[in-house]
Write a protein that holds these residues in place. Structure first.
Motif, mmCIF file in Angstrom:
data_model
loop_
_atom_site.group_PDB
_atom_site.id
_atom_site.type_symbol
_atom_site.label_atom_id
_atom_site.label_comp_id
_atom_site.label_asym_id
_atom_site.label_seq_id
_atom_site.Cartn_x
_atom_site.Cartn_y
_atom_site.Cartn_z
ATOM 1 N N THR A 1 6.418 -9.989 14.669
ATOM 2 C CA THR A 1 5.596 -9.425 15.550
ATOM 3 C C THR A 1 4.729 -8.329 14.765
ATOM 4 O O THR A 1 5.019 -7.749 13.825
ATOM 5 N N LEU B 1 11.443 -7.045 22.014
ATOM 6 C CA LEU B 1 9.989 -6.896 21.423
ATOM 7 C C LEU B 1 9.524 -8.234 20.719
ATOM 8 O O LEU B 1 8.362 -8.112 20.313
ATOM 9 N N LEU C 1 12.526 -2.363 16.962
ATOM 10 C CA LEU C 1 11.050 -2.518 16.520
ATOM 11 C C LEU C 1 11.148 -2.953 15.082
ATOM 12 O O LEU C 1 10.324 -3.894 14.686
ATOM 13 N N TYR D 1 6.278 -9.981 21.923
ATOM 14 C CA TYR D 1 5.143 -9.448 21.749
ATOM 15 C C TYR D 1 4.419 -9.895 20.391
ATOM 16 O O TYR D 1 4.982 -10.163 19.599
ATOM 17 N N ASP E 1 13.142 -3.878 26.017
ATOM 18 C CA ASP E 1 12.515 -5.073 26.090
ATOM 19 C C ASP E 1 12.768 -5.981 25.012
ATOM 20 O O ASP E 1 13.494 -5.506 23.673
ATOM 21 N N LEU F 1 11.593 0.369 23.670
ATOM 22 C CA LEU F 1 11.960 -0.340 22.465
ATOM 23 C C LEU F 1 13.309 -0.949 22.464
ATOM 24 O O LEU F 1 13.789 -1.878 21.805
ATOM 25 N N ILE G 1 2.445 -4.832 18.356
ATOM 26 C CA ILE G 1 3.124 -3.456 19.095
ATOM 27 C C ILE G 1 2.318 -2.371 18.357
ATOM 28 O O ILE G 1 1.991 -2.312 17.393
#
Length: 96
Positions: free
Chosen positions: A79, A48, A71, A51, A46, A43, A54
């Motif tokens: 996301t 995030l 996140l 994506y 990357d 977390l 998730i």
């Protein structure tokens, strides 16, 4: 192609690795490229926002603020986040 991240781990009674594999298979059938990780440091490491989805698959663990914030930021930027209650799974016969 859509991209999904599944981070799995925590209490082994919910069989996180097995559940992550089942979820990955379902997502791959829906044309997702799926990455499965077994560490919360992903977390932080990357990007995030790359994506589309998730999936947290983690039970009875602690997520640190510096792991949670990326996140939250990715979700705020669009996301998707899938809710999941871990469980002991049997693969339904229709998926075999």
């Amino acid at each position: 192609m859509k991209k999904a991240l599944i981070f799995q781990g925590g209490w082994q009674g919910h069989e996180p690795e097995k559940v992550a594999g089942i979820l990955a298979g379902i997502l791959e059938e829906e044309d997702f490229n799926v990455k499965i990780t077994n560490t919360l440091t992903t977390l932080q490491e990357d990007d995030l926002t790359q994506y589309d989805l998730i999936v947290p698959n983690w039970t009875q663990g602690t997520i640190e603020k510096d792991q949670l914030q990326p996140l939250i930021d990715a979700v705020a930027q669009g996301t998707g986040l899938a809710g999941l209650h871990g469980g002991e799974w049997e693969i339904p016969s229709v998926w075999k």
